[in-house]
Design an enzyme around this catalytic site. Sequence first.
Site, PDB file in Angstrom:
ATOM      1  N   ASP A  21      -7.495   0.649  -2.603  1.00  0.00           N
ATOM      2  CA  ASP A  21      -7.164  -0.027  -1.116  1.00  0.00           C
ATOM      3  C   ASP A  21      -6.738  -1.338  -1.373  1.00  0.00           C
ATOM      4  OD1 ASP A  21      -7.467   0.453   1.489  1.00  0.00           O
ATOM      5  OD2 ASP A  21      -9.528  -0.177   1.722  1.00  0.00           O
ATOM      6  N   ASN A  23      -3.127  -1.634  -0.154  1.00  0.00           N
ATOM      7  CA  ASN A  23      -1.555  -1.679  -0.563  1.00  0.00           C
ATOM      8  C   ASN A  23      -1.032  -2.329   0.789  1.00  0.00           C
ATOM      9  OD1 ASN A  23      -2.265  -0.286  -2.895  1.00  0.00           O
ATOM     10  ND2 ASN A  23      -1.364   1.570  -2.249  1.00  0.00           N
ATOM     11  N   ARG A  25      -2.134  -4.111   3.138  1.00  0.00           N
ATOM     12  CA  ARG A  25      -2.409  -5.918   3.414  1.00  0.00           C
ATOM     13  C   ARG A  25      -1.663  -6.546   2.162  1.00  0.00           C
ATOM     14  NH1 ARG A  25      -8.327  -4.965   3.369  1.00  0.00           N
ATOM     15  NH2 ARG A  25      -7.703  -2.982   2.998  1.00  0.00           N
ATOM     16  N   TRP A  26      -1.351  -5.927   1.188  1.00  0.00           N
ATOM     17  CA  TRP A  26      -1.057  -6.903   0.076  1.00  0.00           C
ATOM     18  C   TRP A  26       0.589  -6.987   0.302  1.00  0.00           C
ATOM     19  CZ3 TRP A  26       3.213  -5.806  -3.352  1.00  0.00           C
ATOM     20  CH2 TRP A  26       3.175  -6.569  -4.562  1.00  0.00           C
ATOM     21  N   ARG A  34       4.737  -1.795   4.463  1.00  0.00           N
ATOM     22  CA  ARG A  34       3.418  -1.175   3.670  1.00  0.00           C
ATOM     23  C   ARG A  34       3.921  -0.684   2.352  1.00  0.00           C
ATOM     24  NH1 ARG A  34      -0.933  -0.601   6.030  1.00  0.00           N
ATOM     25  NH2 ARG A  34      -1.574   1.187   5.042  1.00  0.00           N
ATOM     26  N   HIS A  38       2.621   0.292  -1.702  1.00  0.00           N
ATOM     27  CA  HIS A  38       2.342   1.453  -2.537  1.00  0.00           C
ATOM     28  C   HIS A  38       3.123   1.622  -3.807  1.00  0.00           C
ATOM     29  CE1 HIS A  38      -0.047   2.840   1.048  1.00  0.00           C
ATOM     30  NE2 HIS A  38       1.134   2.964   1.818  1.00  0.00           N
ATOM     31  N   LEU A 132      -8.140  11.402 -21.876  1.00  0.00           N
ATOM     32  CA  LEU A 132      -8.470  11.236 -20.373  1.00  0.00           C
ATOM     33  C   LEU A 132      -8.047  12.208 -19.325  1.00  0.00           C
ATOM     34  CD1 LEU A 132      -9.491   9.045 -18.175  1.00  0.00           C
ATOM     35  CD2 LEU A 132      -7.224   8.471 -18.121  1.00  0.00           C
TER      36      LEU A 132
HETATM   37  C1  FPP Z   1      -4.546   2.494   0.230  1.00  0.00           C
HETATM   38  O1  FPP Z   1      -3.911   1.320   0.611  1.00  0.00           O
HETATM   39  C2  FPP Z   1      -3.531   3.375  -0.714  1.00  0.00           C
HETATM   40  C3  FPP Z   1      -3.082   4.532  -0.437  1.00  0.00           C
HETATM   41  C4  FPP Z   1      -3.582   5.320   0.856  1.00  0.00           C
HETATM   42  C5  FPP Z   1      -2.167   5.199  -1.179  1.00  0.00           C
HETATM   43  C6  FPP Z   1      -2.490   5.297  -2.664  1.00  0.00           C
HETATM   44  C7  FPP Z   1      -1.212   5.497  -3.299  1.00  0.00           C
HETATM   45  C8  FPP Z   1      -0.677   4.908  -4.266  1.00  0.00           C
HETATM   46  C9  FPP Z   1      -1.380   3.809  -5.056  1.00  0.00           C
HETATM   47  C10 FPP Z   1       0.509   5.281  -4.987  1.00  0.00           C
HETATM   48  C11 FPP Z   1       0.754   6.693  -5.233  1.00  0.00           C
HETATM   49  C12 FPP Z   1      -0.222   7.128  -6.353  1.00  0.00           C
HETATM   50  C13 FPP Z   1       0.007   7.529  -7.430  1.00  0.00           C
HETATM   51  C14 FPP Z   1      -1.265   8.276  -8.407  1.00  0.00           C
HETATM   52  C15 FPP Z   1       1.199   8.019  -7.873  1.00  0.00           C
HETATM   53  P1  FPP Z   1      -3.660   1.097   2.427  1.00  0.00           P
HETATM   54  O2  FPP Z   1      -2.445   1.685   2.432  1.00  0.00           O
HETATM   55  O3  FPP Z   1      -4.884   2.058   3.134  1.00  0.00           O
HETATM   56  O4  FPP Z   1      -3.938  -0.431   2.478  1.00  0.00           O
HETATM   57  P2  FPP Z   1      -4.415  -1.012   3.749  1.00  0.00           P
HETATM   58  O5  FPP Z   1      -5.888  -0.894   3.717  1.00  0.00           O
HETATM   59  O6  FPP Z   1      -4.248  -2.700   3.286  1.00  0.00           O
HETATM   60  O7  FPP Z   1      -3.659  -0.642   4.925  1.00  0.00           O
END
Ligand code: FPP
Length: 246
Positions: A21, A23, A25-26, A34, A38, A132
């Site tokens: 979680d 991505n 905000r980062w 956003r 990702h 794994l």
């Molecule tokens: C959460 O951050 C992240 C996601 C919903 C997507 C996760 C996807 C990836 C890391 C990229 C693809 C993954 C693979 C395995 C290839 P958020 O967007 O909810 O962040 P926020 O809470 O700050 O809005």
Amino acid sequence: MGFKEDIDTHKLPQHVAIIMDGNGRWAKGKGKLRVFGHHNGVLSVRDVVEGAGELGIKYLTLYTFSSENWNRPKFEVTAIMELLISTINKEIKKLMENNVRLNTIGDIEMLPKKCHDELLQAMATTAGNTGLVLTLALSYSSRREIVNAARAIAKRVEAGVLKADDIDEDMFAQHLHTADMPDPELLIRTSGEYRISNYLLWQIAYAELYFTDKLWPDFRREDLYEAILDYQKRERRFGMISEQIN
Ligand code: FPP
């Protein structure tokens, strides 16, 4: 010295589950879209997968896309799906080199066809790997998974092949997407949020929960090792008392 050297490899959790979680905000913190978050989140996935495999973790399950995530802006959903396809394509060689078996849980039929097909192909390619097991939870909802299991069992009762009294926890678990995996002993959530968000509700009954403020794109294998060390310091009592465990 890093955290890795302090880890007792005889007491590793077999299965680590992660809610990735933060991505968005980062990226926002850097004045970017956003989707930039990702993209950088993928770098964390790569490092954590390698780090977990190197340590000897058997199962790593990543919450990659929840059923609820379909409600995000179309642009973001499309970007995540494309990122998934490009990542699988780029990483398949590394997965093979590292003996990683790719697996999914969730309603992957809901994914765009190209994404679905690439996943099936990658799972078939890595099916013989013995290291794994990397499971991506995609279009995943734990409540839906539980309801589907209940429905499948009810149908067997209806058909007369099963008695209601034969239903127990083990057989229920066999109807979940995770039927062939042990339950996670450690669940990690990044980004300072203290929620489970419909993730592996049945399977985490006895998991140790670990929360970190780090946003997912900043999370690396050292952070995984730190979480595992923290896990190893805990006493898992499963409802018993301390003296019974030691
Ligand atoms: C959460 O951050 C992240 C996601 C919903 C997507 C996760 C996807 C990836 C890391 C990229 C693809 C993954 C693979 C395995 C290839 P958020 O967007 O909810 O962040 P926020 O809470 O700050 O809005």
